[in-house]
Structure formats: C-alpha cells, structure tokens
Design an enzyme around this catalytic site. Structure first.
Site, PDB file in Angstrom:
ATOM      1  N   ARG A 183     -66.447   2.879 -78.294  1.00 28.31           N
ATOM      2  CA  ARG A 183     -65.436   1.822 -78.455  1.00 28.31           C
ATOM      3  C   ARG A 183     -66.066   0.527 -78.961  1.00 28.31           C
ATOM      4  NH1 ARG A 183     -60.227   2.501 -75.714  1.00 28.31           N
ATOM      5  NH2 ARG A 183     -59.862   4.724 -75.883  1.00 28.31           N
TER       6      ARG A 183
ATOM      7  N   ARG B 245     -61.332  -4.391 -78.615  1.00 26.33           N
ATOM      8  CA  ARG B 245     -60.769  -5.681 -78.207  1.00 26.33           C
ATOM      9  C   ARG B 245     -61.760  -6.690 -77.654  1.00 26.33           C
ATOM     10  NH1 ARG B 245     -56.334  -2.643 -74.812  1.00 26.33           N
ATOM     11  NH2 ARG B 245     -58.191  -1.365 -74.702  1.00 26.33           N
TER      12      ARG B 245
ATOM     13  N   ARG C 256     -56.265  -6.612 -85.794  1.00 22.68           N
ATOM     14  CA  ARG C 256     -55.297  -5.812 -85.034  1.00 22.68           C
ATOM     15  C   ARG C 256     -53.932  -6.504 -84.991  1.00 22.68           C
ATOM     16  NH1 ARG C 256     -52.109  -3.167 -83.483  1.00 22.68           N
ATOM     17  NH2 ARG C 256     -51.799  -1.990 -81.563  1.00 22.68           N
TER      18      ARG C 256
ATOM     19  N   ASP D 266     -57.917   7.293 -83.650  1.00 20.09           N
ATOM     20  CA  ASP D 266     -57.679   7.601 -82.247  1.00 20.09           C
ATOM     21  C   ASP D 266     -57.524   9.110 -82.085  1.00 20.09           C
ATOM     22  OD1 ASP D 266     -57.012   5.922 -79.617  1.00 20.09           O
ATOM     23  OD2 ASP D 266     -55.887   7.797 -79.576  1.00 20.09           O
TER      24      ASP D 266
ATOM     25  N   TYR E 280     -52.424  14.739 -72.664  1.00 20.04           N
ATOM     26  CA  TYR E 280     -51.474  13.724 -73.140  1.00 20.04           C
ATOM     27  C   TYR E 280     -50.161  14.361 -73.567  1.00 20.04           C
ATOM     28  CZ  TYR E 280     -55.121  10.198 -72.963  1.00 20.04           C
ATOM     29  OH  TYR E 280     -56.082   9.326 -72.523  1.00 20.04           O
TER      30      TYR E 280
END
Ligand code: CP3
Length: 338
Positions: free
Chosen positions: A21, A25, A34, A71, A147
């Site tokens: 990652r 962020r 973003r 992703d 998921y």
C-alpha cells in the site's frame, strides 16, 4: 534490478525494499489525485491516474519496486458483481447466492473489461526508472470469494465458511471461475510489462487449517500453472496472510519464488522452517513504522538478523496505515540502506 536479482538468488550487500500500500492515503499527493475522481473503481480504471499514483512513492522514496495501482476487487467487478466503495465503510456488493450461476460469457469476455489495468501497467513501466521493478497483482480466489459471498468485508467470514462445509460443489465452481479470471488478469499485466506477479490472500487465516490445501494452496498453484502455460516466466510472490504454522506446507505446495509473510510470524521460525530456496518478504509490523525511531529500528534489526543467511526483500507484514507519518517511511528506507 536489485529486486529481481535478489529473487534470482544473487547475493548483494543491499536488501531491496518496497512497502505494501505504498501508494495510498498516507501521501498528500495521493489524496490530491484521488480527490479528482469520486468513484474508486473508475479511479483505478483511469490509466494516467493509476500510473501517476503508482509513481508517487517511487519519486519520494526510490523504492526498489513499484506495485501497479489497482485493487483486487477489479476482478469481481469485471465479473459484473456490483462492487462499489463507500467512504469509511469499505467495499460492498450484493452477496452471491449459492445457487447463482455466473454467465460463461463474462469469463470469455473478461480480458476486454480490464484493458485499462494493462494500459496503466504499460504507461507505468515506460515511466519508471529502469532499476525499479513493477509488480502486477491480483487477489487470491479465496479472498475474492469472501467479498463476493459476504457482500463486503467481514469479521468472521461465517457465510463464506458455510460454503466450505455445506456447498462444496458450489465452492469448487466459484473457485474455478476465479482461477481462470485471475489468471487472465495476471497474464494481461505480464504482457503489458510487469516484472513480477503478486497474489494477495489477505484472509487465508479464516480457512480452517485442514481445508487450506483445498481452498488456499491448490487454487493459487492452479493460477501459477495457468499463467506459466501462457508462456509467462515472471517470478510469483504469494501472500497467504495469517497462516503462520502452515507456511512451510504452503511453500511446499505452491511453486512461487517469493513468500510474503505477515507480522504474526516469527522471522526466526520462517527462516528455519520454509524451504531454503524460497525468497522471503516482510515482515515489519505496520504499527512499528507508525511509531518510527529506535523502536522501529530495533524491530528492523531483528528481522534482518533472522534473514541474514536467506534471500530477503524488506517489507511490512501488511499495508501501511493512513496515519503513518511520511518521515518515518524515509527513516525506514534510509535505515535499510545505511
Ligand atoms: O500501493 C499499493 O499497494 C497498490 C494498490 C492496492 C490497493 N489495494 C489500493 C487501494 C493494492 C495492492 C490493493 C490490494 C487490496 N485491496 C487487498 C489486498 C492487500 C491487503 O491489504 O490485504 C485487499 C484486501 C483489498 C480490498 C480493499 N480495497 C479494501 C478492504 C479497501 C477499503 C479499505 C481501505 O483501506 O479503505 C480497499 C480500497 C483501497 N484500495 C484503497 C487503496 C489505496 C483506499 C481507498 C481510497 O483511496 O479511497
């Protein structure tokens, strides 16, 4: 490339480093780009933006590898699951029913839905320094299945584990579709210029140990074989997160070159117990990076000491967290390269 040379078994006084990652962020420049696209899937599928945020951490820290910005949930999205991201809540989709059939056309047309990812890989490879490796990636079948079945993130994966006991045929059917589509995704990233391929099985720990050969090991090995059949010889990095004592068995069953290990595994155990030709990647606790300073450096020393006699790629045990100060990342990179 130090990264690929290390995987190939060449000895060096330098340990390659990148962090999971690393585009994200904790970086102001990421948050700025973003903010230009509200929908996260659209953001991932805009090649120039995906390329730009992939390059940001390389410019700042000169990591030995970049990972393409995308992703793992692009694969279920491309299978027409209604994947969307809700700020503060994470990913959501309509839960897959055990009797639902996935239209075969979605599998044959799969590659055409993810051409933007390949384009992002192509752009990024062309812009990266030659010495920096580019990693393509996908989620493992089990993690994607969680998921799809849960309809989002989960605490205990109860619905998906129910499939393992009550719906074994349906589980095999879904895993097979995922093996095929994940393989297509990795093949297209390889053909677009990726230098290594990583498979994230972030929720492997939720599978009971005795079922891991069926649910974790075999599907991942099937992907590697399928990609190899397509003529791709790139190294594979596997990350079966949280399986700790089962790592040696995983390494014997799966023909990957690098095993990424999480912070739940003792580096001393990993160095002793996993087949000697496996390159090990990891495994600093992301919280140690959040603290930085001497606490972090001591943890780094312990990891490096444990892997002294093995091929090792430095990384965290899981992704960097958004509140991590950027200076601590610089401190870590400097310390590894001291
Ligand atoms: O730098 C990189 O690592 C490249 C990009 C990358 C992302 N996701 C971007 C992302 C990678 C490799 C992933 C993989 C991924 N995605 C995993 C496996 C790795 C792991 O962490 O275990 C998983 C489980 C996912 C699923 C996912 N994506 C979740 C649960 C979430 C929401 C939680 C969160 O952190 O917000 C995402 C969203 C996501 N993927 C973000 C990023 C940077 C944050 C969303 C945003 O910026 O708005």
């Amino acid at each position: 490339m130090l990264f690929l040379d290390t995987i190939a078994g060449k000895k060096s006084s330098q340990t390659p480093i990148w962090i999971m990652r690393q585009a994200g962020r904790y970086l102001q420049e990421y948050r700025d780009v973003r903010a230009t696209t509200s929908d996260f899937i659209s953001f991932c599928l805009t090649p120039d933006k995906a390329c730009e945020v992939t390059l940001q951490p390389i410019r700042r820290y000169d990591f030995d590898a970049a990972i393409i910005f995308s992703d793992i949930l692009i694969v279920p999205w491309a299978l027409n699951r209604d994947v969307h991201f809700i700020t503060g809540e994470g990913p959501k989709c309509t839960p897959l029913g055990s009797d639902e059939v996935i239209d075969h056309k979605l599998i044959t047309d799969f590659s055409s839905k993810i051409t933007a990812v390949a384009e992002a890989v192509r752009l990024t490879r062309a812009s990266l320094p030659e010495k920096t490796a580019l990693i393509g990636f996908a989620g493992a079948p089990w993690t994607l299945m969680t998921y799809m079945v849960e309809g989002g993130s989960s605490k205990d994966y109860a619905a998906t584990r129910n499939w393992l006991w009550g719906y074994q045929k349906q589980t095999d059917y879904l895993l097979e579709i995922l093996v095929e589509t994940i393989s297509q995704s990795l093949i297209s990233q390889a053909n677009a210029g990726a230098n290594a391929l990583m498979i994230f099985d972030s929720w492997a720990s939720a599978v009971p140990s005795d079922l891991r050969p069926w649910i974790v090991e075999r599907p991942v090995q099937a992907i590697i074989e399928r990609v190899r059949q397509a003529g791709i010889t790139l190294p594979f990095i596997c990350f079966p997160r949280g399986i700790s004592a089962d790592l040696p068995r995983f390494a014997d069953a799966v023909d990957c070159q690098v095993l990424a290990i999480d912070q739940g595994v003792s580096p001393v155990f990993a160095a002793k117990s996993i087949r000697a030709d496996m390159v090990l990647q990891g495994n600093l606790d992301p919280q140690a990076l959040l603290f930085g300073g001497d606490v972090m450096k001591r943890a780094v020393d312990q990891i490096q000491e444990a892997f002294l006699t093995r091929q090792h790629i430095f990384n965290l045990g899981h992704g960097i967290t958004p509140p991590t100060p950027i200076d601590h990342v610089a401190e870590l990179v400097d310390y590894i390269r001291r």
